[in-house]
Design a protein around this motif. Structure first.
Motif, PDB file in Angstrom:
ATOM      1  N   ASN A  17       0.832  -1.135  -0.031  1.00  0.00           N
ATOM      2  CA  ASN A  17       0.079  -0.130  -0.242  1.00  0.00           C
ATOM      3  C   ASN A  17       0.855   1.258   0.008  1.00  0.00           C
ATOM      4  OD1 ASN A  17       0.856  -0.769   2.451  1.00  0.00           O
ATOM      5  ND2 ASN A  17      -1.018  -0.186   3.673  1.00  0.00           N
ATOM      6  N   ILE A  50     -13.663   3.456   3.711  1.00  0.00           N
ATOM      7  CA  ILE A  50     -12.114   3.822   4.051  1.00  0.00           C
ATOM      8  C   ILE A  50     -11.457   4.408   3.122  1.00  0.00           C
ATOM      9  CG2 ILE A  50     -10.174   2.858   5.444  1.00  0.00           C
ATOM     10  CD1 ILE A  50     -12.639   2.404   7.094  1.00  0.00           C
ATOM     11  N   THR A  96      -9.507   2.456   0.960  1.00  0.00           N
ATOM     12  CA  THR A  96      -8.348   1.813   0.965  1.00  0.00           C
ATOM     13  C   THR A  96      -7.651   1.475  -0.508  1.00  0.00           C
ATOM     14  OG1 THR A  96      -9.287  -0.760   0.368  1.00  0.00           O
ATOM     15  CG2 THR A  96      -9.305   0.220   3.012  1.00  0.00           C
ATOM     16  N   THR A  97      -6.241   0.989  -0.336  1.00  0.00           N
ATOM     17  CA  THR A  97      -5.585   1.162  -1.634  1.00  0.00           C
ATOM     18  C   THR A  97      -5.907  -0.115  -2.357  1.00  0.00           C
ATOM     19  OG1 THR A  97      -3.882  -0.150  -0.436  1.00  0.00           O
ATOM     20  CG2 THR A  97      -3.668   1.996  -0.886  1.00  0.00           C
ATOM     21  N   GLN A 117       3.458   4.406   5.845  1.00  0.00           N
ATOM     22  CA  GLN A 117       2.207   5.337   6.094  1.00  0.00           C
ATOM     23  C   GLN A 117       2.607   6.543   7.247  1.00  0.00           C
ATOM     24  OE1 GLN A 117       1.681   1.687   6.117  1.00  0.00           O
ATOM     25  NE2 GLN A 117       1.496   2.063   3.957  1.00  0.00           N
ATOM     26  N   THR A 125      -4.825   2.580   8.285  1.00  0.00           N
ATOM     27  CA  THR A 125      -4.408   1.263   7.666  1.00  0.00           C
ATOM     28  C   THR A 125      -4.479   0.199   9.078  1.00  0.00           C
ATOM     29  OG1 THR A 125      -2.914   0.496   6.419  1.00  0.00           O
ATOM     30  CG2 THR A 125      -1.936   1.681   8.031  1.00  0.00           C
ATOM     31  N   GLU A 140     -10.622   8.163   2.750  1.00  0.00           N
ATOM     32  CA  GLU A 140     -11.686   9.027   3.737  1.00  0.00           C
ATOM     33  C   GLU A 140     -11.116   9.373   4.935  1.00  0.00           C
ATOM     34  OE1 GLU A 140     -14.201   9.507   2.061  1.00  0.00           O
ATOM     35  OE2 GLU A 140     -13.469   8.480   0.280  1.00  0.00           O
ATOM     36  N   ARG A 174      -4.230   8.399  -6.892  1.00  0.00           N
ATOM     37  CA  ARG A 174      -5.397   9.112  -6.557  1.00  0.00           C
ATOM     38  C   ARG A 174      -4.892  10.588  -6.116  1.00  0.00           C
ATOM     39  NH1 ARG A 174      -8.160   5.829  -1.873  1.00  0.00           N
ATOM     40  NH2 ARG A 174      -5.905   5.250  -1.275  1.00  0.00           N
TER      41      ARG A 174
HETATM   42  P1  IMP Z   1      -5.005   0.198   3.343  1.00  0.00           P
HETATM   43  O1  IMP Z   1      -3.716   0.565   4.004  1.00  0.00           O
HETATM   44  O2  IMP Z   1      -4.968  -0.183   1.793  1.00  0.00           O
HETATM   45  O3  IMP Z   1      -5.934  -0.490   4.106  1.00  0.00           O
HETATM   46  O4  IMP Z   1      -5.838   1.638   3.330  1.00  0.00           O
HETATM   47  C1  IMP Z   1      -6.397   2.400   4.384  1.00  0.00           C
HETATM   48  C2  IMP Z   1      -6.053   3.894   4.371  1.00  0.00           C
HETATM   49  O5  IMP Z   1      -4.558   4.362   4.417  1.00  0.00           O
HETATM   50  C3  IMP Z   1      -6.617   4.466   3.052  1.00  0.00           C
HETATM   51  O6  IMP Z   1      -7.056   5.864   3.597  1.00  0.00           O
HETATM   52  C4  IMP Z   1      -5.149   4.494   2.491  1.00  0.00           C
HETATM   53  O7  IMP Z   1      -5.322   5.833   1.475  1.00  0.00           O
HETATM   54  C5  IMP Z   1      -4.336   5.012   3.307  1.00  0.00           C
HETATM   55  N1  IMP Z   1      -2.829   4.605   3.125  1.00  0.00           N
HETATM   56  C6  IMP Z   1      -2.372   3.332   3.108  1.00  0.00           C
HETATM   57  N2  IMP Z   1      -1.283   3.195   2.488  1.00  0.00           N
HETATM   58  C7  IMP Z   1      -0.874   4.807   2.337  1.00  0.00           C
HETATM   59  C8  IMP Z   1       0.315   5.441   2.039  1.00  0.00           C
HETATM   60  O8  IMP Z   1       1.493   4.830   1.995  1.00  0.00           O
HETATM   61  N3  IMP Z   1       0.386   6.835   2.019  1.00  0.00           N
HETATM   62  C9  IMP Z   1      -0.912   7.468   2.259  1.00  0.00           C
HETATM   63  N4  IMP Z   1      -1.921   6.991   2.646  1.00  0.00           N
HETATM   64  C10 IMP Z   1      -2.189   5.504   2.456  1.00  0.00           C
END
Ligand code: IMP
Length: 471
Positions: free
Chosen positions: A86, A174, A176-177, A271, A286, A322, A350
């Motif tokens: 991610n 959320i 997510t990616t 992150q 995340t 979000e 995005r």
């Molecule tokens: P997930 O990590 O894909 O489950 O996403 C959960 C949240 O974390 C979402 O809002 C993503 O856009 C954000 N996110 C995940 N990885 C990154 C990153 O490396 N930079 C910024 N936002 C992230």
């Protein structure tokens, strides 16, 4: 008073104690700025528990990849400790532009072992793609160590991530990616996850893969989940496992051994603090601990080994996905920051939400992370502005607070209270020393440090390695 101190120091036990204190203070300095500082201070290698952690103190995308690349010059090992693909870490090495998702950014410095430690969730197919991309561009990937305790992101995790996200309504989304990160950490907590070590034995791995893939099809397809083509998925995953097998390593042992030998180990977070599963703006976070505490569980290093925490802070704020974002600028100023700062997701493309620096949230995350030094990035993006705002407090109803609210319900309704500072209206992109910064830029940086209660260690004024200086 002075006489009393002199008298106390004349006692051998007390002067010994004072000497120890001075030594510990110096050792801490050496640990924060290893090798070059160590050598110039003592002309001998003095390393004591020289492990540094680097984390983002906002919502990710602070420019950690670049700072890791810069700090790797003085490191003997770089270790990623949480998250998965991610992340999108962008590095420019003077000639080329790289975007890394899983492999530590230290890979771009020849000969530095790069570890993917147990706290990371690894998509084997994506890892092989990233290794191939690097190899094709002439980067040596033979120093990669893939932790045997890493949880694997399997094809069904990606389907579950997309299924949940596409079916979530309104505030349940959320953003997510869709890389399968959350569902992979879910399997870890449910104790149904597959770990790196299971790839070591192809037959055992296949059995586990088929069991879990079938379980997914039974549980999700009747409720509208996409059916997983198990044969096609196994072909792809097993081919990746064949490539990765030689890289499997008990990284808990190698990282601890490196530390014992005095190698400077740099732990790379992904992150940012407000995406931390415990300390972030839950549930818009995340699924891992992105704050410095996660570096211990994510690597198997004991807390006492960590001698320095670097907090990477962008000179303004951004957020993808979000969730609450108190200083968001949904106007021309926000668009200016987005365009000038190139604020588009390195992983998903995005457009990032942009806003002024939020010192209230940053102070909280510097506290949670125990930040010793800040690396402030993207200062140059603010070069053309007449005025720059910093959020110093939140107004909630008729109250003004300077603490960070723990509930997204409150965070969603806070109004930022701003302090306005004059801009410097001069390019900083060629600046290589603190004293050469325009006075107003210095004042802006010092005000940030004061508000977030941390010291400035590095300033970055452009995407290139060279556009960075220590303070
Ligand atoms: P997930 O990590 O894909 O489950 O996403 C959960 C949240 O974390 C979402 O809002 C993503 O856009 C954000 N996110 C995940 N990885 C990154 C990153 O490396 N930079 C910024 N936002 C992230």
């Amino acid at each position: 008073m002075f006489n009393l101190i002199l008298e106390l120091i004349s006692f051998p036990e007390i002067s010994f104690f004072v000497l120890i204190l001075i030594f510990l203070k110096l050792a801490r300095l050496v640990a924060a700025f290893p090798v070059s500082w160590g050598l110039s201070l003592f002309n001998v290698k003095v390393f004591i528990m020289s492990v540094s952690v680097l984390v983002g103190v906002q919502w990710g995308d602070e420019g950690k990849g670049k700072i890791i690349d810069v700090l790797t010059k003085d490191a003997g090992m770089v270790v990623r400790f949480q998250g998965g693909n991610n992340a999108g870490h962008t590095v420019e090495n003077g000639k080329e532009h790289f975007v890394l998702h899983l492999i530590p950014s230290g890979i771009l410095r020849q000969g530095v072992p790069c570890v993917i430690a147990n706290g990371v969730v690894v998509d084997p197919v994506e890892l092989v793609k990233e290794m191939n991309m690097l190899t094709a561009r002439g980067v040596d990937v033979s120093g990669i160590q893939l932790g045997t305790r890493c949880q694997l992101i399997m094809p069904w995790h990606k389907l579950i991530d997309a299924f949940r996200e596409d079916n979530a309504k309104g505030e349940k989304k959320i953003g997510t990616t869709k890389r399968g990160i959350g569902p992979a950490y879910c399997s870890k907590a449910e104790r149904t996850g597959i770990r790196g070590i299971e790839m070591a034995d192809a037959a055992r791995f296949e059995k586990r893969f088929r069991e879990e893939a079938d379980a997914y099809n039974k549980m999700y397809v009747p409720f509208g989940g996409e059916k997983l083509d198990v044969e096609a998925a196994w072909k792809e995953v097993s081919a990746a496992a064949d490539v990765l097998r030689p890289y499997l390593t008990d990284t808990v042992v190698t990282v601890n051994e490196a530390n014992r030998k005095g190698v400077h180990v740099l732990l790379e977070g992904a992150q940012g603090a407000f995406l931390d599963i415990d300390h972030g703006t839950y549930p818009y976070v995340t699924s891992s601990n992105t704050t410095s505490g996660g570096a211990c569980t994510g690597t198997g290093l004991a807390p006492r080994t960590i001698s320095c925490v670097w907090g990477v802070l962008k000179a303004y704020s951004t957020r993808v996905g979000e969730g609450p974002f108190p200083t968001e600028l949904d106007n021309a100023e926000g668009e200016f920051l987005r365009q000038k700062g190139g604020e588009f997701g390195a992983t998903t493309g995005r457009p990032r939400r942009c806003g002024w620096l939020d010192a209230v949230s940053c102070r909280h995350s510097c506290l949670v992370n125990g930040v010793d030094y800040l690396a402030i990035t993207k200062l140059d993006v603010l070069d053309d502005l007449d005025e720059i705002k910093i959020c110093t407090a939140y107004r909630i109803g008729d109250k003004v607070v300077t603490g960070f609210p723990e509930d997204v319900y409150d965070l969603n309704r806070v109004e930022p209270v701003y302090e306005t500072m004059p801009g410097w209206k001069t390019s900083t992109t060629g600046v290589l020393a603190w004293n050469d910064l325009p006075e107003n830029a210095q004042k802006y940086l010092l005000r940030i440090a004061e508000l977030v209660d941390s010291k400035i260690g590095i300033v970055s004024v452009g995407p290139d390695r060279a556009q960075t200086f220590r303070v």
